[in-house]
Write a protein that holds these residues in place. Structure first.
Motif, short mmCIF file in Angstrom:
data_model
loop_
_atom_site.label_atom_id
_atom_site.label_comp_id
_atom_site.label_asym_id
_atom_site.label_seq_id
_atom_site.Cartn_x
_atom_site.Cartn_y
_atom_site.Cartn_z
N HIS A 69 6.49 -6.35 -15.34
CA HIS A 69 5.18 -6.39 -16.04
C HIS A 69 5.42 -5.07 -16.44
O HIS A 69 4.52 -4.35 -16.80
N ASP A 70 6.38 -4.33 -14.82
CA ASP A 70 6.18 -2.84 -15.47
C ASP A 70 5.61 -2.41 -16.75
O ASP A 70 5.44 -1.60 -17.09
N ALA A 71 7.05 -2.82 -17.36
CA ALA A 71 7.52 -2.23 -18.46
C ALA A 71 6.33 -2.62 -19.55
O ALA A 71 5.88 -2.03 -20.14
N GLY A 72 5.48 -4.18 -19.28
CA GLY A 72 4.89 -3.90 -20.06
C GLY A 72 3.68 -2.95 -20.30
O GLY A 72 2.51 -2.37 -21.35
N PHE A 73 3.04 -2.71 -18.21
CA PHE A 73 1.67 -1.80 -18.34
C PHE A 73 2.56 -0.30 -19.05
O PHE A 73 1.68 0.28 -19.62
N ALA A 95 -4.64 -8.66 -20.12
CA ALA A 95 -3.26 -8.83 -19.56
C ALA A 95 -3.35 -9.82 -18.76
O ALA A 95 -1.85 -10.13 -17.74
N PHE A 96 -3.95 -11.15 -18.65
CA PHE A 96 -3.90 -11.93 -17.53
C PHE A 96 -5.28 -13.19 -17.79
O PHE A 96 -6.32 -12.99 -17.42
N SER A 114 2.17 -5.95 -10.08
CA SER A 114 2.86 -5.28 -10.68
C SER A 114 1.35 -4.56 -10.83
O SER A 114 1.36 -2.83 -11.63
N MET A 115 0.28 -4.88 -11.48
CA MET A 115 -0.83 -4.29 -11.32
C MET A 115 -1.22 -3.03 -10.10
O MET A 115 -1.58 -2.27 -10.42
N PHE A 119 -1.40 0.62 -10.66
CA PHE A 119 -2.66 1.05 -10.31
C PHE A 119 -3.22 2.58 -9.94
O PHE A 119 -4.52 2.67 -11.04
N ASP A 120 -2.96 3.50 -9.10
CA ASP A 120 -2.73 5.00 -9.13
C ASP A 120 -1.70 5.05 -11.02
O ASP A 120 -2.76 6.45 -10.90
N LEU A 121 -1.13 4.89 -11.09
CA LEU A 121 -1.21 5.73 -11.90
C LEU A 121 -1.85 5.08 -13.39
O LEU A 121 -2.02 6.04 -14.33
#
Ligand code: FPP
Length: 280
Positions: A69-73, A95-96, A114-115, A119-121
């Motif tokens: 899910h990183d690419a999705g984020f 998101a969920f 992944s969330m 989160f920091d970004l």
């Protein structure tokens, strides 16, 4: 010699990047001739299918399934920034869903991780662009760690007004409606009010929705070629323009957004007429 090649490549890269920003600004300027939606909502479908598609590319490498899910984020951040640049005032992302808790525990965990990982970004980007973040959903169902982070981010960004980003987590529309009714009942019964005020009105319900912080979405974009609302914004989507995109969520790009807005602009007079009919 190698240094010279690197320098030339960097220069070409910079020129291409500058050119793409210029082209995007031109496209947005043309789009702004027509009405720009106030609120766009995204149903981010297709993350797992996208991950499956990547697997052959990563054969023999250490591709980590936890990063599905990183690419999705990152796609969500890019879409949010395009909307910001275009002048859209509210962006909502699904998101969920509460139903997603029924997935395999390791899948649920991978999504939660992944969330947390991103989160920091997210915090950095929303602070940089003065974006107000709201988490809509039954936050009590989240882990303590994620809930605390979510509450903190809502508090820190509460004063920002460039764009309102709502991230729906542990959300379904049915749960939202039940929650709003429960809240209304509690408010009406607990307080000492006269009998006339005990009736639950539309405004009472809407005030108690998770989505009370945003107006109804004008466009709902669903990726992955799906054609269903997936228990998302059922209360708020009565007048929304629905747009299905074949691209899987991590593949969504500028053109998908531009086409959705052009389509919305084409149908806007019809929606306006329907809205007026309702008001009469
Ligand atoms: C920090 C933050 C807000 C992160 C958001 C991460 C993100 C993109 C979440 C979407 C999760 C999800 C269940 C998508 C639906 O695709 P799916 O998994 O059902 O895939 P499929 O349609 O291929 O089955």
């Amino acid at each position: 010699m190698e240094k010279q090649v690197m320098c030339s490549l960097t220069r070409v890269g910079n020129v291409l990047c500058g050119a793409s920003i210029f082209i995007r600004r031109c496209i947005f300027r043309v789009l702004r001739v027509g009405p720009i939606p106030n609120h766009i909502a995204f149903i981010m479908d297709g993350n797992r299918r996208w991950d499956k598609k990547q697997k052959p590319l990563h054969a023999g490498t250490t591709h980590d399934a936890g990063t599905t899910h990183d690419a999705g984020f990152w796609a969500l951040l890019v879409m949010m920034l395009y909307c910001y640049e275009l002048g859209v005032k509210y962006v909502t992302a699904y998101a969920f869903s509460i139903d997603n808790f029924k997935r395999k525990p390791e899948e649920v965990q991978a999504l939660m991780d992944s969330m947390l990982r991103n989160f920091d970004l997210l915090k950095m980007v929303v602070e940089l662009f003065a974006v107000r973040v709201h988490f809509g959903g039954n936050l009590g169902l989240l882990s303590d760690e994620l809930r605390v982070l979510a509450m903190e981010l809502m508090k820190v960004t509460a004063g920002y007004s460039n764009l309102g980003l709502t991230i729906c987590v542990a959300y379904t529309s049915r749960d939202e409606i039940v929650h709003a009714i429960e809240e209304c009942c509690e408010q009406k019964c607990v307080r000492e009010i006269d009998d006339n005020d005990r009736v639950i009105k539309l405004i009472d319900l809407e005030r108690n929705m998770y989505m009370a912080v945003t107006p109804d979405p004008e466009i709902i974009i669903q990726t992955g070629g799906e054609n269903r609302l997936s228990n998302f914004l059922l209360w708020q989507s009565g007048g929304s323009h629905l747009c299905t995109v074949l691209a899987l969520w991590p593949e969504i790009g500028l053109w998908n957004l531009v086409l959705a807005i052009l389509n919305f602009q084409k149908h806007k007079p019809y929606f306006e007429m329907k809205k007026k009919e309702k008001q009469v």
